[in-house]
Motif scaffolding. Structure first.
Motif, PDB file in Angstrom:
ATOM      1  N   ALA A  93       0.730   5.065  -9.775  1.00  0.00           N
ATOM      2  CA  ALA A  93       0.573   5.613  -8.426  1.00  0.00           C
ATOM      3  C   ALA A  93      -0.461   4.827  -7.634  1.00  0.00           C
ATOM      4  O   ALA A  93      -0.397   4.765  -6.411  1.00  0.00           O
ATOM      5  CB  ALA A  93       0.171   7.086  -8.513  1.00  0.00           C
ATOM      6  N   TYR A  94      -1.399   4.212  -8.340  1.00  0.00           N
ATOM      7  CA  TYR A  94      -2.412   3.392  -7.686  1.00  0.00           C
ATOM      8  C   TYR A  94      -1.761   2.271  -6.880  1.00  0.00           C
ATOM      9  O   TYR A  94      -2.194   1.948  -5.770  1.00  0.00           O
ATOM     10  CB  TYR A  94      -3.340   2.811  -8.750  1.00  0.00           C
ATOM     11  CG  TYR A  94      -4.558   2.096  -8.213  1.00  0.00           C
ATOM     12  CD1 TYR A  94      -5.638   2.817  -7.719  1.00  0.00           C
ATOM     13  CD2 TYR A  94      -4.635   0.714  -8.210  1.00  0.00           C
ATOM     14  CE1 TYR A  94      -6.764   2.179  -7.234  1.00  0.00           C
ATOM     15  CE2 TYR A  94      -5.755   0.057  -7.732  1.00  0.00           C
ATOM     16  CZ  TYR A  94      -6.821   0.796  -7.241  1.00  0.00           C
ATOM     17  OH  TYR A  94      -7.923   0.153  -6.756  1.00  0.00           O
ATOM     18  N   VAL A  95      -0.721   1.683  -7.438  1.00  0.00           N
ATOM     19  CA  VAL A  95       0.004   0.615  -6.729  1.00  0.00           C
ATOM     20  C   VAL A  95       0.768   1.205  -5.550  1.00  0.00           C
ATOM     21  O   VAL A  95       0.831   0.607  -4.469  1.00  0.00           O
ATOM     22  CB  VAL A  95       0.942  -0.137  -7.694  1.00  0.00           C
ATOM     23  CG1 VAL A  95       1.739  -1.209  -6.960  1.00  0.00           C
ATOM     24  CG2 VAL A  95       0.141  -0.781  -8.826  1.00  0.00           C
ATOM     25  N   ASP A  96       1.343   2.390  -5.727  1.00  0.00           N
ATOM     26  CA  ASP A  96       1.996   3.081  -4.608  1.00  0.00           C
ATOM     27  C   ASP A  96       1.015   3.254  -3.451  1.00  0.00           C
ATOM     28  O   ASP A  96       1.350   3.014  -2.287  1.00  0.00           O
ATOM     29  CB  ASP A  96       2.485   4.470  -5.040  1.00  0.00           C
ATOM     30  CG  ASP A  96       3.563   4.432  -6.097  1.00  0.00           C
ATOM     31  OD1 ASP A  96       4.247   3.401  -6.208  1.00  0.00           O
ATOM     32  OD2 ASP A  96       3.714   5.440  -6.818  1.00  0.00           O
ATOM     33  N   ASN A  97      -0.205   3.672  -3.773  1.00  0.00           N
ATOM     34  CA  ASN A  97      -1.197   3.932  -2.739  1.00  0.00           C
ATOM     35  C   ASN A  97      -1.628   2.658  -2.028  1.00  0.00           C
ATOM     36  O   ASN A  97      -1.811   2.649  -0.803  1.00  0.00           O
ATOM     37  CB  ASN A  97      -2.414   4.631  -3.352  1.00  0.00           C
ATOM     38  CG  ASN A  97      -2.092   6.019  -3.892  1.00  0.00           C
ATOM     39  OD1 ASN A  97      -1.125   6.639  -3.465  1.00  0.00           O
ATOM     40  ND2 ASN A  97      -2.877   6.494  -4.828  1.00  0.00           N
ATOM     41  N   LEU A  98      -1.799   1.566  -2.789  1.00  0.00           N
ATOM     42  CA  LEU A  98      -2.147   0.287  -2.174  1.00  0.00           C
ATOM     43  C   LEU A  98      -1.052  -0.170  -1.216  1.00  0.00           C
ATOM     44  O   LEU A  98      -1.329  -0.645  -0.107  1.00  0.00           O
ATOM     45  CB  LEU A  98      -2.369  -0.777  -3.250  1.00  0.00           C
ATOM     46  CG  LEU A  98      -3.654  -0.691  -4.062  1.00  0.00           C
ATOM     47  CD1 LEU A  98      -3.616  -1.716  -5.191  1.00  0.00           C
ATOM     48  CD2 LEU A  98      -4.873  -0.905  -3.187  1.00  0.00           C
ATOM     49  N   ALA A  99       0.202  -0.038  -1.652  1.00  0.00           N
ATOM     50  CA  ALA A  99       1.324  -0.450  -0.811  1.00  0.00           C
ATOM     51  C   ALA A  99       1.397   0.403   0.455  1.00  0.00           C
ATOM     52  O   ALA A  99       1.637  -0.111   1.552  1.00  0.00           O
ATOM     53  CB  ALA A  99       2.633  -0.368  -1.598  1.00  0.00           C
ATOM     54  N   ALA A 100       1.178   1.709   0.303  1.00  0.00           N
ATOM     55  CA  ALA A 100       1.246   2.597   1.463  1.00  0.00           C
ATOM     56  C   ALA A 100       0.114   2.332   2.441  1.00  0.00           C
ATOM     57  O   ALA A 100       0.305   2.383   3.668  1.00  0.00           O
ATOM     58  CB  ALA A 100       1.204   4.057   0.995  1.00  0.00           C
ATOM     59  N   GLU A 101      -1.082   2.014   1.914  1.00  0.00           N
ATOM     60  CA  GLU A 101      -2.244   1.825   2.779  1.00  0.00           C
ATOM     61  C   GLU A 101      -2.257   0.465   3.460  1.00  0.00           C
ATOM     62  O   GLU A 101      -2.604   0.358   4.645  1.00  0.00           O
ATOM     63  CB  GLU A 101      -3.520   1.997   1.967  1.00  0.00           C
ATOM     64  CG  GLU A 101      -4.798   1.884   2.800  1.00  0.00           C
ATOM     65  CD  GLU A 101      -6.056   2.195   2.018  1.00  0.00           C
ATOM     66  OE1 GLU A 101      -7.156   2.086   2.605  1.00  0.00           O
ATOM     67  OE2 GLU A 101      -5.944   2.543   0.815  1.00  0.00           O
ATOM     68  N   PHE A 102      -1.872  -0.575   2.735  1.00  0.00           N
ATOM     69  CA  PHE A 102      -2.058  -1.931   3.247  1.00  0.00           C
ATOM     70  C   PHE A 102      -0.757  -2.672   3.563  1.00  0.00           C
ATOM     71  O   PHE A 102      -0.794  -3.708   4.226  1.00  0.00           O
ATOM     72  CB  PHE A 102      -2.865  -2.763   2.249  1.00  0.00           C
ATOM     73  CG  PHE A 102      -4.230  -2.222   1.975  1.00  0.00           C
ATOM     74  CD1 PHE A 102      -5.192  -2.171   2.978  1.00  0.00           C
ATOM     75  CD2 PHE A 102      -4.567  -1.740   0.721  1.00  0.00           C
ATOM     76  CE1 PHE A 102      -6.457  -1.666   2.735  1.00  0.00           C
ATOM     77  CE2 PHE A 102      -5.835  -1.239   0.459  1.00  0.00           C
ATOM     78  CZ  PHE A 102      -6.780  -1.196   1.476  1.00  0.00           C
ATOM     79  N   ALA A 103       0.378  -2.168   3.080  1.00  0.00           N
ATOM     80  CA  ALA A 103       1.639  -2.888   3.275  1.00  0.00           C
ATOM     81  C   ALA A 103       2.740  -1.961   3.755  1.00  0.00           C
ATOM     82  O   ALA A 103       3.908  -2.116   3.407  1.00  0.00           O
ATOM     83  CB  ALA A 103       2.058  -3.579   1.975  1.00  0.00           C
ATOM     84  N   SER A 104       2.377  -0.989   4.597  1.00  0.00           N
ATOM     85  CA  SER A 104       3.364  -0.013   5.059  1.00  0.00           C
ATOM     86  C   SER A 104       4.433  -0.645   5.939  1.00  0.00           C
ATOM     87  O   SER A 104       5.529  -0.078   6.090  1.00  0.00           O
ATOM     88  CB  SER A 104       2.663   1.124   5.815  1.00  0.00           C
ATOM     89  OG  SER A 104       1.956   0.613   6.938  1.00  0.00           O
ATOM     90  N   ASP A 105       4.135  -1.805   6.524  1.00  0.00           N
ATOM     91  CA  ASP A 105       5.111  -2.485   7.368  1.00  0.00           C
ATOM     92  C   ASP A 105       5.887  -3.550   6.610  1.00  0.00           C
ATOM     93  O   ASP A 105       6.599  -4.349   7.208  1.00  0.00           O
ATOM     94  CB  ASP A 105       4.426  -3.121   8.577  1.00  0.00           C
ATOM     95  CG  ASP A 105       3.392  -4.164   8.183  1.00  0.00           C
ATOM     96  OD1 ASP A 105       2.930  -4.136   7.015  1.00  0.00           O
ATOM     97  OD2 ASP A 105       3.046  -5.015   9.029  1.00  0.00           O
ATOM     98  N   CYS A 106       5.747  -3.546   5.290  1.00  0.00           N
ATOM     99  CA  CYS A 106       6.399  -4.567   4.460  1.00  0.00           C
ATOM    100  C   CYS A 106       7.369  -3.921   3.469  1.00  0.00           C
ATOM    101  O   CYS A 106       7.231  -2.748   3.101  1.00  0.00           O
ATOM    102  CB  CYS A 106       5.369  -5.365   3.656  1.00  0.00           C
ATOM    103  SG  CYS A 106       4.183  -6.300   4.642  1.00  0.00           S
ATOM    104  N   VAL A 107       8.332  -4.716   3.040  1.00  0.00           N
ATOM    105  CA  VAL A 107       9.138  -4.373   1.873  1.00  0.00           C
ATOM    106  C   VAL A 107       8.373  -4.899   0.660  1.00  0.00           C
ATOM    107  O   VAL A 107       8.038  -6.089   0.591  1.00  0.00           O
ATOM    108  CB  VAL A 107      10.531  -5.012   1.938  1.00  0.00           C
ATOM    109  CG1 VAL A 107      11.291  -4.756   0.634  1.00  0.00           C
ATOM    110  CG2 VAL A 107      11.312  -4.471   3.127  1.00  0.00           C
ATOM    111  N   VAL A 108       8.052  -4.010  -0.264  1.00  0.00           N
ATOM    112  CA  VAL A 108       7.292  -4.386  -1.450  1.00  0.00           C
ATOM    113  C   VAL A 108       8.208  -4.301  -2.669  1.00  0.00           C
ATOM    114  O   VAL A 108       8.615  -3.211  -3.074  1.00  0.00           O
ATOM    115  CB  VAL A 108       6.057  -3.492  -1.641  1.00  0.00           C
ATOM    116  CG1 VAL A 108       5.290  -3.919  -2.892  1.00  0.00           C
ATOM    117  CG2 VAL A 108       5.151  -3.545  -0.414  1.00  0.00           C
TER     118      VAL A 108
END
Length: 263
Positions: free
Chosen positions: A124-139
């Motif tokens: 979930a830590y990776v989920d949170n990083l993606a949501a916080e810093f890469a919300s405008d990206c496809v990860v």
């Protein structure tokens, strides 16, 4: 040791990609590099196993080496056990964070890849990083259980087939939107050790990012007031298991200025 060392901890040799920039930033500091090869690889272990093993082992290591600061140079251990370690030890502890933020800032296509161990990429830590810093990206994420062992084999001087690296990269490039991916986050400290092989396997220009330099800057900041007067910049590598594989790594460690011992 006459001075409290910086202790860098990993399941194996991956933390060497973090140790190098730390030593460049603090060349006067003694270092102890610990490879928990008895527990390697962490990436295929359960969260409960890692959460129990890492704090207990770092407690023993702290008693033995009395470090000035600890670096958990392992994404899997950091995402699972960092809070437990900080709660258990009265020593500053720096963890390893997947470099999703700088990747999201640098991407031009807004498609980034995260290459890590299975245990890391599902956190979930990776989920949170993606949501916080890469919300405008496809990860895109791919958990590879074998790449850390391939990096260790390379350090031992063993040949690893190019097609094995190609299979790892295909786990990202073969996903929907994979053709548009322009940056890959190496979310395991082992992976920068085989960055050249991964780049060749991709067969197209890709940028790879990881957290080694950022960790070194953090360590240097936390130790900015440390007095290294009279310290010898010694280097010691410690294994938790004496076996043929650890013996085969001695030359690679010697090149990096590290003597070898066993816990």
């Amino acid at each position: 040791m006459t001075c409290p060392p910086i202790l860098v901890f990993d399941s194996g040799m991956g933390g060497l990609s973090v140790l190098a920039p730390i030593r460049a930033a603090l060349p006067q500091a003694p270092v102890v590099y610990v490879a928990d090869n008895a527990g390697f690889p962490y990436g295929s272990k359960s969260e409960a196993e890692i959460a129990a093993r890492v704090p207990a082992l770092l407690g023993r290591l702290t008693e033995r080496y009395r470090p000035r600061l600890i670096v958990i140079a392992c994404n899997t251990a950091s995402t699972i056990a960092l809070a437990h370690v900080r709660a258990a030890l009265d020593v500053p502890v720096v963890g390893t964070v997947p470099a999703i933020k700088p990747a999201a800032e640098a991407t031009e296509t807004k498609v980034i890849g995260v290459l890590g161990t299975p245990a890391t990429v599902r956190q979930a830590y990776v989920d949170n990083l993606a949501a916080e810093f890469a919300s405008d990206c496809v990860v895109l994420r791919h958990g590879t259980p074998e790449l850390a062992a391939m990096a260790e084999a390379k350090l031992r001087g063993e040949e690893v087939p190019a097609e094995d690296y190609a299979a790892v990269m295909a786990g990202l490039t073969g996903q929907p939107h994979g053709v548009d991916m322009d940056i890959v986050v190496l979310a395991c400290t082992h992976f920068p050790l085989v960055e050249d092989e991964l780049a060749a396997a991709a067969r197209r220009p890709l940028r790879f990012v990881h957290g080694g330099q950022g960790i070194a800057r953090r360590v240097a900041h936390l130790l900015r007031d440390a007095d290294w007067t009279g310290c010898e910049p010694t280097g010691l590598a410690v294994f938790t298991l004496r076996d043929e594989k650890s013996a085969a790594l001695v030359p690679a460690l010697a090149v990096r200025g590290l003597d070898v011992d066993y816990l």
